[in-house]
Design a protein around this motif. Structure first.
Motif, PDB file in Angstrom:
ATOM      1  N   LEU A   1      -7.740 -22.731 -17.145  1.00  0.00           N
ATOM      2  CA  LEU A   1      -8.398 -22.390 -15.881  1.00  0.00           C
ATOM      3  C   LEU A   1      -9.555 -23.334 -15.573  1.00  0.00           C
ATOM      4  CD1 LEU A   1      -8.379 -18.489 -16.100  1.00  0.00           C
ATOM      5  CD2 LEU A   1      -6.995 -19.942 -14.597  1.00  0.00           C
ATOM      6  N   ALA A   2     -10.220 -23.845 -16.599  1.00  0.00           N
ATOM      7  CA  ALA A   2     -11.303 -24.811 -16.379  1.00  0.00           C
ATOM      8  C   ALA A   2     -10.767 -26.094 -15.744  1.00  0.00           C
ATOM      9  CB  ALA A   2     -12.012 -25.138 -17.691  1.00  0.00           C
TER      10      ALA A   2
ATOM     11  N   THR B   1     -18.172 -21.683 -16.142  1.00  0.00           N
ATOM     12  CA  THR B   1     -17.920 -20.291 -16.523  1.00  0.00           C
ATOM     13  C   THR B   1     -16.771 -20.205 -17.511  1.00  0.00           C
ATOM     14  OG1 THR B   1     -18.694 -19.559 -14.361  1.00  0.00           O
ATOM     15  CG2 THR B   1     -17.370 -18.000 -15.632  1.00  0.00           C
ATOM     16  N   MET B   2     -15.723 -20.960 -17.265  1.00  0.00           N
ATOM     17  CA  MET B   2     -14.574 -20.943 -18.170  1.00  0.00           C
ATOM     18  C   MET B   2     -14.935 -21.522 -19.539  1.00  0.00           C
ATOM     19  SD  MET B   2     -12.176 -19.430 -16.680  1.00  0.00           S
ATOM     20  CE  MET B   2     -13.034 -18.494 -15.475  1.00  0.00           C
TER      21      MET B   2
ATOM     22  N   VAL C   1      -9.403 -34.778 -20.651  1.00  0.00           N
ATOM     23  CA  VAL C   1     -10.837 -34.941 -20.391  1.00  0.00           C
ATOM     24  C   VAL C   1     -11.530 -33.580 -20.457  1.00  0.00           C
ATOM     25  CG1 VAL C   1     -12.527 -35.633 -18.640  1.00  0.00           C
ATOM     26  CG2 VAL C   1     -10.476 -37.006 -19.012  1.00  0.00           C
ATOM     27  N   ASN C   2     -10.857 -32.541 -19.999  1.00  0.00           N
ATOM     28  CA  ASN C   2     -11.461 -31.209 -19.976  1.00  0.00           C
ATOM     29  C   ASN C   2     -11.491 -30.531 -21.337  1.00  0.00           C
ATOM     30  OD1 ASN C   2     -12.157 -31.000 -17.191  1.00  0.00           O
ATOM     31  ND2 ASN C   2      -9.975 -30.915 -16.758  1.00  0.00           N
ATOM     32  N   ALA C   3     -10.794 -31.044 -22.315  1.00  0.00           N
ATOM     33  CA  ALA C   3     -10.843 -30.472 -23.663  1.00  0.00           C
ATOM     34  C   ALA C   3     -12.076 -30.963 -24.421  1.00  0.00           C
ATOM     35  CB  ALA C   3      -9.577 -30.828 -24.431  1.00  0.00           C
ATOM     36  N   VAL C   4     -12.610 -32.098 -24.041  1.00  0.00           N
ATOM     37  CA  VAL C   4     -13.719 -32.711 -24.774  1.00  0.00           C
ATOM     38  C   VAL C   4     -14.969 -31.824 -24.795  1.00  0.00           C
ATOM     39  CG1 VAL C   4     -15.279 -34.710 -24.820  1.00  0.00           C
ATOM     40  CG2 VAL C   4     -12.827 -35.032 -24.481  1.00  0.00           C
ATOM     41  N   PRO C   5     -15.422 -31.220 -23.680  1.00  0.00           N
ATOM     42  CA  PRO C   5     -16.611 -30.355 -23.772  1.00  0.00           C
ATOM     43  C   PRO C   5     -16.405 -29.152 -24.693  1.00  0.00           C
ATOM     44  CG  PRO C   5     -16.220 -30.952 -21.499  1.00  0.00           C
ATOM     45  CD  PRO C   5     -15.035 -31.425 -22.283  1.00  0.00           C
ATOM     46  N   TYR C   6     -15.198 -28.614 -24.710  1.00  0.00           N
ATOM     47  CA  TYR C   6     -14.940 -27.497 -25.626  1.00  0.00           C
ATOM     48  C   TYR C   6     -15.017 -27.961 -27.075  1.00  0.00           C
ATOM     49  CZ  TYR C   6     -12.691 -23.969 -28.421  1.00  0.00           C
ATOM     50  OH  TYR C   6     -12.432 -23.060 -29.408  1.00  0.00           O
ATOM     51  N   ILE C   7     -14.399 -29.058 -27.370  1.00  0.00           N
ATOM     52  CA  ILE C   7     -14.323 -29.528 -28.751  1.00  0.00           C
ATOM     53  C   ILE C   7     -15.696 -29.912 -29.284  1.00  0.00           C
ATOM     54  CG2 ILE C   7     -13.423 -31.378 -30.215  1.00  0.00           C
ATOM     55  CD1 ILE C   7     -10.890 -31.292 -28.408  1.00  0.00           C
TER      56      ILE C   7
ATOM     57  N   PHE D   1     -20.179 -40.547 -24.231  1.00  0.00           N
ATOM     58  CA  PHE D   1     -19.533 -41.780 -24.689  1.00  0.00           C
ATOM     59  C   PHE D   1     -18.014 -41.666 -24.691  1.00  0.00           C
ATOM     60  CE2 PHE D   1     -23.763 -42.843 -26.503  1.00  0.00           C
ATOM     61  CZ  PHE D   1     -23.928 -44.024 -25.802  1.00  0.00           C
ATOM     62  N   ILE D   2     -17.482 -40.516 -25.005  1.00  0.00           N
ATOM     63  CA  ILE D   2     -16.024 -40.354 -24.951  1.00  0.00           C
ATOM     64  C   ILE D   2     -15.543 -40.446 -23.511  1.00  0.00           C
ATOM     65  CG2 ILE D   2     -14.157 -38.684 -25.273  1.00  0.00           C
ATOM     66  CD1 ILE D   2     -15.610 -37.830 -27.860  1.00  0.00           C
ATOM     67  N   TRP D   3     -16.248 -39.788 -22.596  1.00  0.00           N
ATOM     68  CA  TRP D   3     -15.846 -39.853 -21.198  1.00  0.00           C
ATOM     69  C   TRP D   3     -15.948 -41.268 -20.645  1.00  0.00           C
ATOM     70  CZ3 TRP D   3     -18.534 -34.981 -18.757  1.00  0.00           C
ATOM     71  CH2 TRP D   3     -17.744 -33.856 -18.999  1.00  0.00           C
TER      72      TRP D   3
END
Length: 170
Positions: free
Chosen positions: A21-22, A31-32, A71-77, A116-118
């Motif tokens: 959903l994010a 929020t997600m 790209v959206n998995a990086v903030p979670y990880i 840096f990853i982004w």
């Protein structure tokens, strides 16, 4: 044992749904991420650090396989998924000054890793329209608010929800 596996699988699936959903709800992205980051905190309360680490690694690996946008998995990880575990170990010190210092240190290092990853791996061009000092201070303040809200949610879960669904606690 079966209860641990079942609950871990269900919470991993819920985490993946929130991460999915994010990706597709950009206005609810933070929020997600917050909701996804709460889930390792719940499993930490229910079953301990070992199970929380397993959930974090399972969700991290599945996010690479399931999400269409890595790209959206990086903030979670690097931030939201691992923070409940880091917070758990940091708060064992029971010294508020050391806790705040270590939490902010973690956040700054993790934020730099995401940046840096982004910019280096995914080649995303990030431009900042105001002085970097204001951005850093604003992000640190936002992180401290996140930490406070996270703590309140976990305490609420501990006090109100956890007691009602576990048979052995009544």
């Amino acid at each position: 044992m079966g209860r641990k596996v079942a609950l871990g699988g269900i919470l991993t699936a819920i985490s993946i749904i929130f991460l999915y959903l994010a990706v597709y709800l950009p206005s609810a992205k933070l929020t997600m991420y917050f909701l996804t980051g709460i889930i390792p905190g719940f499993i930490l309360v229910e079953m301990g650090a070992r199970q929380a680490w397993l959930l974090y690694f399972a969700t991290s690996m599945l996010s690479f396989l399931v999400l269409g946008n890595l790209v959206n998995a990086v903030p979670y990880i690097f931030i939201f998924g691992i923070y409940p575990l880091i917070k758990y170990y940091i708060e064992k010190t029971r010294n508020i000054l050391i806790e705040l210092t270590l939490k902010l240190l973690f956040f700054n290092i993790a934020s730099l890793a995401v940046y840096f990853i982004w910019t280096r791996v995914f080649l995303i061009n990030i431009t900042i329209a105001f002085p970097i000092v204001w951005l850093v201070l604003g992000l640190q303040f936002a992180f401290l608010v996140y930490d406070y809200v996270f703590t309140r949610v976990i305490f609420y879960y501990w006090d109100k929800i956890r007691v009602y669904w576990r048979k052995d606690v009544r």
